[in-house]
Design an enzyme around this catalytic site. Structure first.
Site, PDB file in Angstrom:
ATOM      1  N   HIS A 133      51.813  36.427  54.272  1.00 35.77           N
ATOM      2  CA  HIS A 133      51.419  36.034  52.919  1.00 35.77           C
ATOM      3  C   HIS A 133      50.705  34.702  52.825  1.00 35.77           C
ATOM      4  O   HIS A 133      50.273  34.321  51.743  1.00 35.77           O
ATOM      5  CB  HIS A 133      52.651  35.938  52.016  1.00 35.77           C
ATOM      6  CG  HIS A 133      53.167  37.268  51.580  1.00 35.77           C
ATOM      7  ND1 HIS A 133      52.739  37.887  50.429  1.00 35.77           N
ATOM      8  CD2 HIS A 133      54.058  38.107  52.138  1.00 35.77           C
ATOM      9  CE1 HIS A 133      53.354  39.039  50.300  1.00 35.77           C
ATOM     10  NE2 HIS A 133      54.168  39.209  51.322  1.00 35.77           N
ATOM     11  N   LYS A 152      50.668  29.552  37.217  1.00 40.22           N
ATOM     12  CA  LYS A 152      51.009  29.842  38.613  1.00 40.22           C
ATOM     13  C   LYS A 152      51.903  28.710  39.082  1.00 40.22           C
ATOM     14  O   LYS A 152      52.032  27.697  38.409  1.00 40.22           O
ATOM     15  CB  LYS A 152      49.747  29.933  39.472  1.00 40.22           C
ATOM     16  CG  LYS A 152      48.773  28.782  39.212  1.00 40.22           C
ATOM     17  CD  LYS A 152      47.486  28.889  40.005  1.00 40.22           C
ATOM     18  CE  LYS A 152      46.525  29.942  39.512  1.00 40.22           C
ATOM     19  NZ  LYS A 152      46.453  31.131  40.322  1.00 40.22           N
ATOM     20  N   ARG A 153      52.529  28.851  40.248  1.00 41.00           N
ATOM     21  CA  ARG A 153      53.330  27.747  40.743  1.00 41.00           C
ATOM     22  C   ARG A 153      52.478  26.492  40.902  1.00 41.00           C
ATOM     23  O   ARG A 153      51.266  26.571  41.130  1.00 41.00           O
ATOM     24  CB  ARG A 153      53.975  28.128  42.087  1.00 41.00           C
ATOM     25  CG  ARG A 153      55.174  29.022  41.940  1.00 41.00           C
ATOM     26  CD  ARG A 153      56.268  28.403  41.090  1.00 41.00           C
ATOM     27  NE  ARG A 153      56.911  27.305  41.789  1.00 41.00           N
ATOM     28  CZ  ARG A 153      58.019  27.407  42.516  1.00 41.00           C
ATOM     29  NH1 ARG A 153      58.636  28.573  42.608  1.00 41.00           N
ATOM     30  NH2 ARG A 153      58.526  26.360  43.120  1.00 41.00           N
ATOM     31  N   LYS A 159      46.458  24.822  44.759  1.00 38.80           N
ATOM     32  CA  LYS A 159      46.045  25.578  43.577  1.00 38.80           C
ATOM     33  C   LYS A 159      45.228  24.711  42.603  1.00 38.80           C
ATOM     34  O   LYS A 159      44.611  25.201  41.675  1.00 38.80           O
ATOM     35  CB  LYS A 159      47.258  26.179  42.878  1.00 38.80           C
ATOM     36  CG  LYS A 159      47.937  27.301  43.691  1.00 38.80           C
ATOM     37  CD  LYS A 159      49.195  27.808  42.985  1.00 38.80           C
ATOM     38  CE  LYS A 159      49.961  28.845  43.785  1.00 38.80           C
ATOM     39  NZ  LYS A 159      49.424  30.222  43.636  1.00 38.80           N
ATOM     40  N   THR A 165      47.806  37.210  42.541  1.00 42.14           N
ATOM     41  CA  THR A 165      47.982  38.430  41.742  1.00 42.14           C
ATOM     42  C   THR A 165      47.863  38.097  40.253  1.00 42.14           C
ATOM     43  O   THR A 165      47.554  38.969  39.450  1.00 42.14           O
ATOM     44  CB  THR A 165      49.350  39.095  42.000  1.00 42.14           C
ATOM     45  OG1 THR A 165      50.379  38.108  41.890  1.00 42.14           O
ATOM     46  CG2 THR A 165      49.384  39.748  43.366  1.00 42.14           C
ATOM     47  N   LYS A 200      46.184  40.166  36.890  1.00 41.68           N
ATOM     48  CA  LYS A 200      46.798  40.391  35.565  1.00 41.68           C
ATOM     49  C   LYS A 200      45.823  39.986  34.451  1.00 41.68           C
ATOM     50  O   LYS A 200      45.695  40.662  33.442  1.00 41.68           O
ATOM     51  CB  LYS A 200      48.103  39.602  35.443  1.00 41.68           C
ATOM     52  CG  LYS A 200      49.173  40.019  36.448  1.00 41.68           C
ATOM     53  CD  LYS A 200      50.345  39.021  36.466  1.00 41.68           C
ATOM     54  CE  LYS A 200      51.143  39.138  37.746  1.00 41.68           C
ATOM     55  NZ  LYS A 200      52.021  37.967  37.975  1.00 41.68           N
TER      56      LYS A 200
HETATM   57  C1  LIG Z   1      51.980  36.921  38.854  1.00 43.92           C
HETATM   58  C2  LIG Z   1      52.916  35.792  38.827  1.00 43.92           C
HETATM   59  C3  LIG Z   1      52.786  34.754  39.755  1.00 43.92           C
HETATM   60  C4  LIG Z   1      51.675  34.700  40.781  1.00 43.92           C
HETATM   61  O1  LIG Z   1      50.590  34.008  40.226  1.00 43.92           O
HETATM   62  P1  LIG Z   1      49.361  33.517  41.152  1.00 43.92           P
HETATM   63  O2  LIG Z   1      48.362  33.033  40.154  1.00 43.92           O
HETATM   64  O3  LIG Z   1      48.877  34.725  41.878  1.00 43.92           O
HETATM   65  O4  LIG Z   1      49.880  32.458  42.025  1.00 43.92           O
HETATM   66  C5  LIG Z   1      53.682  33.705  39.709  1.00 43.92           C
HETATM   67  N1  LIG Z   1      54.669  33.672  38.776  1.00 43.92           N
HETATM   68  C6  LIG Z   1      54.805  34.640  37.856  1.00 43.92           C
HETATM   69  C7  LIG Z   1      55.894  34.528  36.850  1.00 43.92           C
HETATM   70  C8  LIG Z   1      53.952  35.735  37.855  1.00 43.92           C
HETATM   71  O5  LIG Z   1      54.113  36.708  36.952  1.00 43.92           O
END
Ligand SMILES: *Cc1c(COP(=O)(O)O)cnc(C)c1O
Length: 821
Positions: free
Chosen positions: A363, A551-552, A557, A659, A663
Site C-alpha cells: 500500500h 484525508k489523513r 498529502k 480512494t 468518492k
Molecule cells: C476514503 C477515506 C479515506 C481515504 O482518503 P484519501 O484521500 O484516499 O487518503 C480516509 N478516511 C476516510 C474516513 C475515508 O472515507
C-alpha cells in the site's frame, strides 16, 4: 401512511408496480410491516424494559437494528454453509473502517424507504436514529476503508470471502479543536452496545505467546450485499484472559494483582494504533498482529480439519488468504508452524502450501511505513515463529546463491538483516502474488522500490487499481443523484455495473439535465452547510465554490500547500480589495497521528489562517476556511457529495492510489491534483480537460531531487516568501509551542532526518496557484462547469470496488461466485 401504494418509488424514481410493496422480503422470509413494528417494540421491552415513549434515541436505534438482524439469521447461516463447499478467500486486515451500518444495510436490503415509513408510525424518525449510530472506526484511513469497500463488493457479488480482523474496543481517536489545536479522546464506539455483532464463543481459540496464552473470541458482523440474499461475514477477534481473575489473590485482598492478567490479555484488542503510513515498532502492536493472524488461521484450520480430516497438503486448494499490507504478514510463519508442528507436514510440503495460500497487497512506498521488527523483541515474544523466519531466511539465501547471486545482491534481499525482520520482504517471498494499488504505484514498485524482487520474480507482480463501493458512496450518500441516474438509464443496474454510467455521456450537452445535476449539487451543499453550521459553528455561503481536502493529515498529502495558497489569496485581497474572485469555501477534514508533531502544527496553522480570514471584514464574504472536527466515514458521506473541487495534491509518487479521489469523482466533482496515484487513471477516464492537473511529475522530481534548493523558489516566486514567513514573522501565534518555527525550518533548513522541503511544496506552489486561477475562470460558466462535473461522474465506472474485487477473484484468488437461493 406506510404501506400505501405509491406510483413512483421516491428513492429510485421508478414506477412502482409491485402490489407486494407492503410486504418486504429479507432473509428469504416474508415479513410485513406489522412484524417489524412488533419486533422493535419487543426488543425495547426485552432489552430495556421500555416503551417507545420513554426509550432513548440509542435504545431505539438498537431495537431497530436488532429487528433487522433477526431477519437475516437464516440467510446468514445458509451463506456460511454454502461457502463451506469449495474454495474460499479470506481478507486479513488489521483495519476495517466500516462507518455506520444501519442505513447502509437498509439500502443494500432495498428496504430503506419501507422501514422509514413503518417507523414513522411508531413515531421513530429513521434519519434521527441513523445519526445516533457511532461509526465503527476500526481503521485509520484509506487502507481500512478499502477493506470495508471490498467486503461490500464481495457480498454483493456473492463471492465466498470472509474478513478477519481485530475487534478494537477503542477505534481511531475522536478529534476536536481547542484554540485551534487538535485534542484527542478515546473512541469508545460500542459504549451504547454493538447490535451488529454476534459473539460466537463456540468458535474461540487460544493464542500462545511466550509469556502468556490468551483467548481469542470472535464477534461476527453480517456483511449484507446489495439486492442479494447472500450475507457474508466480518469476523473480528477480541482478546480475553483464560480466567477472569485469580480468586486466590482476590480473596487475599490483592486486587491489583488479581486483575492484572485480565487487563494484560484485554490490552491486546483494547485500542487501534492511530498511525497511518508510519510504523511504530511497539511490542503491543506485534502482539495484535500475531493475535489476529494466528486466531484466523486456527479458525480456518479447525474448520478444514472438520471437513477434510488431515489432508493438509491440499489446504491451499481451499484457502486464498489476502494480506492487506504487512500488518498480517506474521501469518506466513504461523501457517508454517501450524502445518509442521501441529499437522506433521515436512518443511518443503508446508512451504509449498503456504506460498500457494497467501498473496500480499503493498500500500505504500514511504520508507517510514515499511514494517521491520527488531529480532530481539520478536524472539522474546514469539520464539518459535522467530525460529521459522530464521529458517525461511536461510533457505532463501541459499537459493539465491545457487541462482548465482552475489553476496551484495543477496544481502539486499535477505529477510533478516541488521538485526531486524523486514516484513515486506517476507511477504513477497512467502506469497504467490504481490500487488500494487494503482497503475503508477505498481510501476514504481517494479522499477524502483522492489526492482530486485521484480527481477527475481517478475510473474508474481500484478496491479489492482483500488475502488470504492457505489452503494455507500453514491446510493446511500447521494440519493438525489442516484435517482437522476436511474431515471435517465431507466434501470438501477448501474448500482452493480458502474460502467453503465458511461451511457450517460450523451447528455453532456443537454442543458436541462446539466441544470438538474447542478441543482442536486446545490441541495447537497445546503445540507452540508447546515451540518457544518450546527457542528462547527461556522456559517458558509452555499453559492461559493466548495473546495474540499479531506484525508489523513500527512506532510506528503500537502495540506500545507493548500494553506499557503489560501493565505496568498488573503494577502492579494488585502492588497487589492477589488480583486475579482468567485467566493470560496475551503473545507478541510483530517486527523493527525497524536505523536506527529509537525502534522499537528499544520492543523494549528490552518486553523489560525481560518480565524484571521473568517473574521476580517475585508475577506469574510469572499472566502471562508472551515476545518471540520473529527473527520470520519459518516462525515465523509456528507462532504463528498457537496464538493465542487476535490483536492488531491500529494507530491508525485507518494500517494499509492488514494480512494477519496474516487468518492469525489463518483459524486461529479473535478479533481485539482497532481499526477499521482489513481489521479492518473481518473484523468485518463474523465479527460484532462475536465480536471485541473498541476505540479512536478515523478520524472522531474527524480531529476531534481539531489540538487533541489527550495530557497530559489522561496525567493523568486511572487508572494511565496510572504506566506512562508507568516509562520515566523508574528502574523500567527502558535502559543509558544514552537510548531510554526519547526514547520518553517522543515521547509527551508531541513533536519537530520530529511532534506529541506522534502515534499516540494515550494516547487509546486506557483503551478498550484495557476490551477486555482483556471478553476475560478471555469466556474464562471455554469454550463461548462456542470459539463466537467458530468464528465467525471459518467466516467467513474472503472473505480467501482466491484471491478477491483472481480480482478482479485479472477487473477489472484481463483474463486467463483456462489449465490444462495
Ligand atoms: C476514503 C477515506 C479515506 C481515504 O482518503 P484519501 O484521500 O484516499 O487518503 C480516509 N478516511 C476516510 C474516513 C475515508 O472515507
Amino acid at each position: 401512511m406506510a404501506g400505501e401504494k405509491r406510483d413512483v418509488d421516491r428513492r429510485t424514481g421508478r414506477k412502482n408496480q409491485s402490489i407486494y410493496k407492503t410486504i418486504w422480503k429479507i432473509g428469504g422470509a416474508m415479513l410485513n410491516q406489522e412484524q417489524l413494528k412488533s419486533s422493535v417494540l419487543r426488543n425495547l421491552k426485552a432489552d430495556y424494559g421500555k416503551v417507545i415513549e420513554n426509550a432513548t434515541i440509542y435504545e431505539k436505534y438498537h431495537a431497530v437494528s436488532k429487528a433487522i438482524i433477526e431477519q437475516l439469521a437464516d440467510d446468514w447461516y445458509r451463506t456460511g454453509s454454502t461457502y463451506e463447499e469449495g474454495k474460499q478467500a479470506y481478507y486479513l486486515s488489521a483495519e476495517f473502517l466500516m462507518g455506520r451500518a444501519l442505513g447502509n444495510n437498509l439500502i443494500n436490503l432495498d428496504i430503506y424507504e419501507d422501514v422509514r415509513d413503518t417507523l414513522k408510525e411508531l413515531k421513530i424518525d429513521l434519519n434521527f436514529i441513523e445519526e445516533a449510530e457511532e461509526d465503527a472506526g476500526l481503521g485509520n484511513g484509506g487502507l481500512g476503508r478499502l477493506a470495508a469497500c471490498f467486503l461490500d463488493s464481495c457480498a454483493t457479488m456473492n463471492l465466498p470471502v470472509t474478513g478477519y480482523g481485530i475487534r478494537y474496543r477503542y477505534g481511531l481517536f475522536r478529534q476536536r479543536f481547542e484554540d485551534g489545536f487538535q485534542k484527542e479522546e478515546g473512541d469508545h464506539w460500542m459504549a451504547h452496545g454493538d447490535p451488529w455483532s454476534v459473539r460466537r464463543e463456540e468458535d474461540e481459540v487460544l493464542v500462545q505467546f511466550k509469556e502468556a496464552t490468551v483467548r481469542a473470541v470472535p464477534y461476527d458482523m453480517p456483511i449484507i450485499g446489495y439486492k442479494t440474499k447472500n450475507v457474508n461475514t466480518l469476523r473480528l477477534w477480541q482478546a480475553e484472559p483464560i480466567k477472569d481473575f485469580d480468586f486466590q489473590q482476590f480473596n487475599n485482598q490483592e486486587f491489583d494483582k488479581a486483575v492484572r492478567e485480565k487487563n494484560r490479555a484485554e490490552d491486546i484488542s483494547r485500542v487501534l494504533y492511530p498511525n497511518d503510513d508510519k510504523l511504530q515498532g511497539k511490542l503491543l502492536r506485534l502482539k495484535q498482529q500475531y493475535f489476529f493472524a494466528s486466531a484466523s488461521l486456527q479458525d480456518m484450520k479447525k474448520k478444514y480439519k472438520g471437513k477434510y480430516g488431515n489432508q493438509f497438503e491440499s489446504f491451499h486448494a481451499y484457502h486464498a488468504v489476502q494480506l492487506n499490507d504487512t500488518h498480517p504478514v506474521v501469518a506466513i510463519p504461523e501457517l508454517m508452524r501450524l502445518l509442521m508442528d501441529e499437522e506433521g507436514l515436512d518443511w518443503e510440503q508446508a512451504w509449498e502450501v503456504t506460498q500457494k495460500t497467501f498473496s500480499y497487497t503493498n500500500h505504500t512506498i514511504l520508507a517510514e511505513a515499511l514494517e521491520q521488527w527488531d529480532c530481539k523483541l520478536f524472539k522474546r515474544l514469539l520464539p518459535r515463529i522467530y525460529q521459522v523466519i530464521r529458517q525461511i531466511d536461510k533457505k532463501f539465501a541459499l537459493k539465491l546463491r545457487d541462482k548465482g547471486y552475489g553476496i551484495e545482491e543477496i544481502e539486499k534481499l535477505r529477510i533478516i538483516s541488521n538485526g531486524s525482520i523486514k516484513m515486506a520482504w517476507l511477504a513477497i517471498y512467502g506469497c504467490h502474488t504481490t500487488n500494487g494499488v494503482a497503475e503508477l504505484h505498481t510501476e514504481i514498485l517494479k522499477n524502483h522500490e522492489l526492482k530486485e524482487w521484480y527481477r527475481l520474480y517478475p510473474h508474481r507482480f500484478q496491479n489492482k487499481t483500488n475502488g470504492i463501493t457505489p452503494r455507500r458512496w453514491l446510493l446511500l450518500s447521494n440519493l438525489e443523484l442516484s435517482k437522476l441516474i436511474t431515471e435517465l438509464l431507466g434501470t438501477e443496474a448501474w448500482v452493480t455495473d458502474l460502467n453503465k454510467l458511461k451511457e450517460l455521456e450523451k447528455y453532456r450537452d443537454d442543458k436541462a439535465i446539466l441544470k438538474k445535476f447542478a441543482e442536486i449539487k446545490m441541495k447537497k451543499k445546503k445540507a452540508l452547510a447546515a451540518y457544518i453550521e450546527k457542528h462547527e459553528g461556522i456559517p458558509v455561503n452555499t453559492s461559493s465554490i466548495f473546495d474540499i481536502q479531506i484525508k489523513r493529515l500527512h506532510e506528503y498529502k500537502r495540506q500545507l500547500l493548500n494553506g499557503f495558497h489560501i493565505l496568498d489569496i488573503y494577502f492579494r485581497i488585502k492588497e487589492d480589495p477589488k480583486l475579482d474572485l468567485i467566493p470560496r469555501t475551503f473545507i478541510f477534514g483530517a486527523k493527525a497521528a497524536p505523536g506527529y508533531f509537525r502534522a499537528k502544527g499544520i492543523i494549528k496553522f490552518i486553523n489560525e489562517i481560518g480565524k484571521k480570514i473568517n473574521t476580517d471584514p475585508d475577506t469574510k464574504d469572499k472566502m471562508k476556511v472551515v476545518f471540520v472536527q473529527n473527520y470520519r466515514v459518516s462525515y465523509g458521506e456528507k462532504l463528498f457529495p457537496a464538493a465542487d473541487i476535490s483536492e488531491q495534491i500529494s507530491t508525485a509518487g507518494k500517494e499509492a492510489s488514494g480512494t477519496g479521489n474516487m468518492k469525489f469523482m463518483l459524486n461529479g466533482t473535478p479533481t485539482l491534483g497532481t499526477f499521482d496515484g489513481a489521479n492518473v487513471e481518473i484523468v485518463a477516464e474523465a479527460g484532462e480537460e475536465n480536471n485541473f492537473i498541476f505540479g512536478a511529475r515523478i520524472e522531474e522530481l527524480e531529476k531534481i531531487k539531489n540538487s533541489y534548493d527550495p530557497k530559489t523558489y522561496y525567493e523568486n516566486t511572487p508572494g511565496l516568501k510572504r506566506v512562508v514567513d507568516s509562520l515566523v514573522d508574528g502574523t500567527f501565534d502558535d502559543e509558544g509551542t514552537g510548531m510554526f518555527k519547526e514547520l518553517y525550518d522543515s521547509l527551508l533548513l531541513g533536519t537530520n532526518w530529511h532534506k529541506a522541503d522534502n515534499y516540494f511544496i515550494l516547487r509546486d506552489f506557483a503551478e498550484y496557484r495557476e490551477a486555482h486561477k483556471e478553476i475560478d475562470k471555469a466556474y464562471r460558466n455554469p454550463e461548462e462547469w456542470s459539463r466537467k462535473c458530468w464528465m467525471n461522474l459518467v466516467n467513474a465506472g472503472k473505480f467501482s470496488s466491484d471491478r477491483t474485487i472481480k480482478e482479485y477473484a479472477d487473477k489472484i484468488w481463483y474463486i467463483k461466485p456462489k449465490r444462495i437461493l
